[in-house]
Design a protein around this motif. Structure first.
Motif, PDB file in Angstrom:
ATOM      1  N   GLY A  82     -29.021   2.852 -12.971  1.00  0.00           N
ATOM      2  CA  GLY A  82     -27.979   2.032 -12.373  1.00  0.00           C
ATOM      3  C   GLY A  82     -28.411   0.638 -11.993  1.00  0.00           C
ATOM      4  N   SER A  83     -29.562   0.203 -12.468  1.00  0.00           N
ATOM      5  CA  SER A  83     -30.080  -1.116 -12.085  1.00  0.00           C
ATOM      6  C   SER A  83     -29.493  -2.251 -12.920  1.00  0.00           C
ATOM      7  N   GLY A  84     -28.681  -1.898 -13.911  1.00  0.00           N
ATOM      8  CA  GLY A  84     -28.074  -2.932 -14.744  1.00  0.00           C
ATOM      9  C   GLY A  84     -29.076  -3.704 -15.575  1.00  0.00           C
ATOM     10  N   GLY A  85     -30.127  -3.045 -16.012  1.00  0.00           N
ATOM     11  CA  GLY A  85     -31.135  -3.687 -16.844  1.00  0.00           C
ATOM     12  C   GLY A  85     -32.274  -4.324 -16.081  1.00  0.00           C
ATOM     13  N   MET A  86     -32.207  -4.299 -14.758  1.00  0.00           N
ATOM     14  CA  MET A  86     -33.248  -4.957 -13.968  1.00  0.00           C
ATOM     15  C   MET A  86     -34.584  -4.228 -14.058  1.00  0.00           C
ATOM     16  N   VAL A  87     -34.570  -2.907 -14.179  1.00  0.00           N
ATOM     17  CA  VAL A  87     -35.823  -2.171 -14.349  1.00  0.00           C
ATOM     18  C   VAL A  87     -36.505  -2.611 -15.637  1.00  0.00           C
ATOM     19  N   ASP A  88     -35.722  -2.780 -16.697  1.00  0.00           N
ATOM     20  CA  ASP A  88     -36.289  -3.236 -17.971  1.00  0.00           C
ATOM     21  C   ASP A  88     -36.903  -4.629 -17.835  1.00  0.00           C
ATOM     22  N   ARG A  89     -36.266  -5.491 -17.075  1.00  0.00           N
ATOM     23  CA  ARG A  89     -36.799  -6.850 -16.905  1.00  0.00           C
ATOM     24  C   ARG A  89     -38.147  -6.817 -16.187  1.00  0.00           C
ATOM     25  N   ILE A  90     -38.262  -5.954 -15.196  1.00  0.00           N
ATOM     26  CA  ILE A  90     -39.542  -5.831 -14.484  1.00  0.00           C
ATOM     27  C   ILE A  90     -40.605  -5.249 -15.406  1.00  0.00           C
ATOM     28  N   CYS A  91     -40.225  -4.264 -16.206  1.00  0.00           N
ATOM     29  CA  CYS A  91     -41.181  -3.674 -17.147  1.00  0.00           C
ATOM     30  C   CYS A  91     -41.659  -4.711 -18.154  1.00  0.00           C
ATOM     31  N   GLU A  92     -40.737  -5.502 -18.670  1.00  0.00           N
ATOM     32  CA  GLU A  92     -41.098  -6.545 -19.625  1.00  0.00           C
ATOM     33  C   GLU A  92     -42.004  -7.592 -18.968  1.00  0.00           C
ATOM     34  N   LYS A  93     -41.699  -7.939 -17.745  1.00  0.00           N
ATOM     35  CA  LYS A  93     -42.496  -8.932 -17.009  1.00  0.00           C
ATOM     36  C   LYS A  93     -43.950  -8.501 -16.898  1.00  0.00           C
ATOM     37  N   HIS A  94     -44.171  -7.216 -16.659  1.00  0.00           N
ATOM     38  CA  HIS A  94     -45.529  -6.723 -16.418  1.00  0.00           C
ATOM     39  C   HIS A  94     -46.143  -6.033 -17.634  1.00  0.00           C
ATOM     40  N   GLY A  95     -45.393  -5.923 -18.724  1.00  0.00           N
ATOM     41  CA  GLY A  95     -45.937  -5.293 -19.924  1.00  0.00           C
ATOM     42  C   GLY A  95     -46.180  -3.805 -19.779  1.00  0.00           C
ATOM     43  N   VAL A  96     -45.251  -3.116 -19.100  1.00  0.00           N
ATOM     44  CA  VAL A  96     -45.366  -1.664 -18.930  1.00  0.00           C
ATOM     45  C   VAL A  96     -44.133  -0.988 -19.522  1.00  0.00           C
TER      46      VAL A  96
END
Length: 210
Positions: A82-96
């Motif tokens: 339910g984060s609206g893609g924000m979890v993906d943005r954090i993952c991309e930011k940190h390469g995880v």
């Protein structure tokens, strides 16, 4: 610099899973089943289930701290949730990487199985082992249903059935789910999922680390 190097050395070969508090017991169970002794776990509060906007900022801080503590391998034990893609943005930011899927109800069933039934489950209220254990704390008391049961129709009137996605075979949890369906005036279905894609995802992340 010396302190950072010391931390990094102590975490060599370790995989840190930063997960949802709702998955803690299940992640530890998979760890034991698969013998993933090099897997460490830290969890964000389970109550973020109600506040998905809090997940990404807290996850960002947790990953930064984990890297500072010397973890070179990190896996996110969240779906989008339910984060609206924000979890993906954090993952991309940190390469995880993170768990695949929109939420735990999907990956518990396995993504292929979920895609096949998701349209038919649109009016279903999902429960898991965790939500059975915490039914009063997560639903009855926060929604005030213990004081105002007449609100049940307002909160659950659009659902058609309770679907209990069972990770384990526990008669006590079965009874909680069945009683919940009766309380909410909904049909009841039990699906044994085990740990679903959680097992394969953790195994894959651990294998890459090893």
């Amino acid at each position: 610099m010396a302190t950072a190097s010391k931390h990094a050395k102590t975490q060599d070969g370790k995989l840190l899973v930063i997960g949802c508090g709702m998955l803690a017991r299940e992640i530890l169970a998979v760890k034991e089943q698969l013998g993933l002794d090099h897997l460490d776990l830290t969890c964000l509060p389970a109550e973020f289930h109600y506040y998905p906007d809090r997940i990404a900022p807290a996850l960002d801080k947790a990953i930064v701290k984990a890297k500072a503590d010397g973890y070179g391998q990190i896996f996110v034990g969240y779906a989008d949730c339910g984060s609206g893609g924000m979890v993906d943005r954090i993952c991309e930011k940190h390469g995880v990487e993170r768990m695949d899927g929109p939420h735990c109800f999907a990956f518990y069933q396995g993504m292929e199985a979920f895609r096949a039934i998701e349209d038919g489950d649109m009016m279903s209220f999902y429960m898991t082992d965790f939500l059975c254990r915490q039914f009063d704390a997560f639903f009855i008391k926060p929604l005030g249903l213990d004081r105002h049961p007449e609100l049940i129709a307002d909160y659950f009137g659009n659902y058609e059935k309770v679907v209990y996605l069972a990770q384990t075979n526990d008669p006590a949890l079965d009874k909680v789910a069945e009683d919940a369906a009766k309380l909410l005036g909904l049909a009841y279905e039990r699906r044994f999922t085990g740990y679903g894609d959680l097992s394969s995802s953790l195994a894959k992340a651990a294998l890459i680390t090893a």
